[in-house]
Design a protein around this motif. Structure first.
Motif, PDB file in Angstrom:
ATOM      1  N   ALA A  76       9.196 -12.148 -12.265  1.00  0.00           N
ATOM      2  CA  ALA A  76       7.830 -12.677 -12.352  1.00  0.00           C
ATOM      3  C   ALA A  76       6.799 -11.591 -12.644  1.00  0.00           C
ATOM      4  N   LEU A  77       7.173 -10.311 -12.442  1.00  0.00           N
ATOM      5  CA  LEU A  77       6.214  -9.215 -12.632  1.00  0.00           C
ATOM      6  C   LEU A  77       6.603  -8.258 -13.749  1.00  0.00           C
ATOM      7  N   LYS A  78       7.708  -8.550 -14.440  1.00  0.00           N
ATOM      8  CA  LYS A  78       8.167  -7.604 -15.459  1.00  0.00           C
ATOM      9  C   LYS A  78       7.155  -7.429 -16.597  1.00  0.00           C
ATOM     10  N   MET A  79       6.357  -8.441 -16.867  1.00  0.00           N
ATOM     11  CA  MET A  79       5.377  -8.335 -17.947  1.00  0.00           C
ATOM     12  C   MET A  79       3.951  -8.211 -17.405  1.00  0.00           C
ATOM     13  N   THR A  80       3.836  -7.661 -16.200  1.00  0.00           N
ATOM     14  CA  THR A  80       2.520  -7.437 -15.616  1.00  0.00           C
ATOM     15  C   THR A  80       1.815  -6.280 -16.322  1.00  0.00           C
ATOM     16  N   THR A  81       0.512  -6.161 -16.130  1.00  0.00           N
ATOM     17  CA  THR A  81      -0.262  -5.097 -16.758  1.00  0.00           C
ATOM     18  C   THR A  81       0.145  -3.741 -16.185  1.00  0.00           C
ATOM     19  N   PRO A  82       0.428  -2.741 -17.036  1.00  0.00           N
ATOM     20  CA  PRO A  82       0.814  -1.416 -16.537  1.00  0.00           C
ATOM     21  C   PRO A  82      -0.305  -0.765 -15.722  1.00  0.00           C
ATOM     22  N   ARG A  83       0.096   0.109 -14.795  1.00  0.00           N
ATOM     23  CA  ARG A  83      -0.912   0.861 -14.036  1.00  0.00           C
ATOM     24  C   ARG A  83      -0.285   2.140 -13.493  1.00  0.00           C
ATOM     25  N   TYR A  84      -1.156   3.075 -13.121  1.00  0.00           N
ATOM     26  CA  TYR A  84      -0.756   4.333 -12.518  1.00  0.00           C
ATOM     27  C   TYR A  84      -1.382   4.465 -11.140  1.00  0.00           C
ATOM     28  N   GLN A  85      -0.670   5.127 -10.249  1.00  0.00           N
ATOM     29  CA  GLN A  85      -1.247   5.601  -8.996  1.00  0.00           C
ATOM     30  C   GLN A  85      -0.872   7.071  -8.853  1.00  0.00           C
ATOM     31  N   ASP A  86      -1.852   7.947  -9.035  1.00  0.00           N
ATOM     32  CA  ASP A  86      -1.657   9.375  -8.814  1.00  0.00           C
ATOM     33  C   ASP A  86      -2.181   9.733  -7.440  1.00  0.00           C
ATOM     34  N   VAL A  87      -1.348  10.388  -6.633  1.00  0.00           N
ATOM     35  CA  VAL A  87      -1.716  10.719  -5.252  1.00  0.00           C
ATOM     36  C   VAL A  87      -1.603  12.222  -5.056  1.00  0.00           C
ATOM     37  N   GLN A  88      -2.685  12.843  -4.603  1.00  0.00           N
ATOM     38  CA  GLN A  88      -2.683  14.272  -4.331  1.00  0.00           C
ATOM     39  C   GLN A  88      -1.955  14.562  -3.015  1.00  0.00           C
ATOM     40  N   SER A  89      -1.350  15.729  -2.950  1.00  0.00           N
ATOM     41  CA  SER A  89      -0.566  16.113  -1.778  1.00  0.00           C
ATOM     42  C   SER A  89      -1.360  15.975  -0.479  1.00  0.00           C
ATOM     43  N   GLY A  90      -2.634  16.385  -0.509  1.00  0.00           N
ATOM     44  CA  GLY A  90      -3.445  16.353   0.706  1.00  0.00           C
ATOM     45  C   GLY A  90      -3.740  14.963   1.220  1.00  0.00           C
ATOM     46  N   ASP A  91      -3.515  13.947   0.373  1.00  0.00           N
ATOM     47  CA  ASP A  91      -3.770  12.566   0.790  1.00  0.00           C
ATOM     48  C   ASP A  91      -2.536  11.883   1.370  1.00  0.00           C
ATOM     49  N   ILE A  92      -1.406  12.593   1.387  1.00  0.00           N
ATOM     50  CA  ILE A  92      -0.176  12.032   1.948  1.00  0.00           C
ATOM     51  C   ILE A  92      -0.103  12.396   3.427  1.00  0.00           C
ATOM     52  N   PRO A  93      -0.102  11.392   4.323  1.00  0.00           N
ATOM     53  CA  PRO A  93      -0.080  11.713   5.754  1.00  0.00           C
ATOM     54  C   PRO A  93       1.220  12.364   6.182  1.00  0.00           C
ATOM     55  N   GLU A  94       1.103  13.289   7.121  1.00  0.00           N
ATOM     56  CA  GLU A  94       2.263  14.001   7.653  1.00  0.00           C
ATOM     57  C   GLU A  94       2.238  13.880   9.170  1.00  0.00           C
ATOM     58  N   VAL A  95       3.373  13.495   9.735  1.00  0.00           N
ATOM     59  CA  VAL A  95       3.488  13.339  11.176  1.00  0.00           C
ATOM     60  C   VAL A  95       4.484  14.362  11.702  1.00  0.00           C
ATOM     61  N   ILE A  96       4.120  15.076  12.771  1.00  0.00           N
ATOM     62  CA  ILE A  96       5.022  16.048  13.387  1.00  0.00           C
ATOM     63  C   ILE A  96       5.309  15.613  14.816  1.00  0.00           C
ATOM     64  N   ASP A  97       6.584  15.366  15.125  1.00  0.00           N
ATOM     65  CA  ASP A  97       6.991  14.925  16.455  1.00  0.00           C
ATOM     66  C   ASP A  97       7.067  16.119  17.408  1.00  0.00           C
ATOM     67  N   ASP A  98       7.205  15.825  18.701  1.00  0.00           N
ATOM     68  CA  ASP A  98       7.226  16.878  19.714  1.00  0.00           C
ATOM     69  C   ASP A  98       8.351  17.884  19.508  1.00  0.00           C
ATOM     70  N   ASP A  99       9.478  17.424  18.938  1.00  0.00           N
ATOM     71  CA  ASP A  99      10.620  18.322  18.750  1.00  0.00           C
ATOM     72  C   ASP A  99      10.552  19.091  17.429  1.00  0.00           C
ATOM     73  N   GLY A 100       9.472  18.954  16.690  1.00  0.00           N
ATOM     74  CA  GLY A 100       9.315  19.666  15.438  1.00  0.00           C
ATOM     75  C   GLY A 100       9.716  18.891  14.208  1.00  0.00           C
TER      76      GLY A 100
END
Length: 303
Positions: A127-151
């Protein structure tokens, strides 16, 4: 809770793509039902510029989404819609090819000549194979990073994880795409929705992914940082691990720790007709795409 069994372990195989780029392919152009909705996964890692600089000149895509994640170096890109840009270390691009796009990707190494990144292809439902093309460019600083207690460190590229949501959204496969680092000797469990197909791709260090029937690490032969694991069952660099059904993945990191991608998505369970970078549901749709390329009508007007 149930540990997902390891049903396949394989090493990425060297291959040539584009204009002569040396890379390693973990899966692709084989059985598309194996990791549905994902079709292909490439690891393009090299320190020899002549093995990657000729890049991926202009080529078409239709019916899929491509996810590019850069770890080192840069990738310059441009497309038939007039978009241009550069992906740097830690950046992500998610391209929805939809009805059709022509683009190019040209890698450049860092100051040491290193180039490293991944590309994943995700199928689009009919149903989406002929949808309008698009891009999503994401900068590294916008990607969340989680650090658990054990590292343990997790970059959340797509999906929800540990209270964070990745910045890429609106993806048909409803995927989860995580970049996970587990410190030496640590044993860690990660939740994965039961209805998803899931795989891990190890690209640094080594570890053991527990099997549902052998949760303690199978035959115990070696002690790593105070915890026993079987060295023969360790998955190391450029290894793909395909998981069966369950709701969690457990890994025991080796003596150097382990870094891997954990990727999962909802299967489409649709017929696949595949011709290189064009993936549709029927052979007639493939023939139409070829006609469109010949006739200059491959790029559809926006709708």
């Amino acid at each position: 809770m149930s540990i997902r069994p390891t049903i396949d372990i394989r090493h990425a195989q060297p291959t040539l793509e584009g204009a002569g780029v040396h890379l390693h392919r973990a899966f692709g152009f084989q059985d598309p039902s194996e990791l549905d909705p994902f079709l292909l996964f490439d690891d393009f890692r090299n320190e020899i510029p002549e093995h990657y600089l000729r890049g991926f000149p202009w080529h078409p895509h239709r019916g899929i989404e491509t996810i590019t994640y850069v770890l080192a170096g840069e990738v310059d890109h441009g497309d038939s819609l007039g978009n241009t840009g550069t992906l740097g270390a830690g950046d992500v691009q998610w391209m929805t090819a939809g009805s059709g796009i022509l683009h190019q990707e040209m890698p450049r190494g860092n100051q040491s000549g290193q180039m490293h990144g991944f590309q994943l292809w995700a199928n689009l439902p009919g149903a989406l194979k002929m949808t309008t093309p698009r891009y999503q460019d994401v900068q590294s600083g916008d990607i969340p990073e989680v650090i658990d207690d054990d590292g343990t460190k997790v970059r959340v590229i797509v999906g929800d994880f540990w209270g964070k949501r990745g910045p890429v959204d609106g993806i048909a496969a409803d995927p989860q795409y995580l970049d996970i680092s587990v410190p030496p000797g640590r044993r860690k469990t990660f939740k994965v929705d039961t209805y998803r197909r899931a795989f891990a791709y190890v690209f640094a260090g080594a570890g053991v992914f527990s099997d549902a029937s052998k949760p303690s690490g199978i035959l115990l032969e070696k002690e790593v940082m105070g915890q026993e694991v079987n060295i023969r069952d360790m998955s190391g660099d450029r290894t793909l691990i395909r998981f069966g059904t369950g709701d969690e993945v457990t890994v025991q990191a080796g003596e150097e720790g382990i870094r891997f991608l954990l990727i999962s998505g909802a299967p489409l369970q649709e017929p696949v007709a595949w011709h290189g970078p064009i993936v549709m549901n029927t052979q007639e749709e493939i023939r139409q795409a070829k006609r469109d390329l010949r006739n200059g009508t491959f790029i559809q007007p926006a709708h």
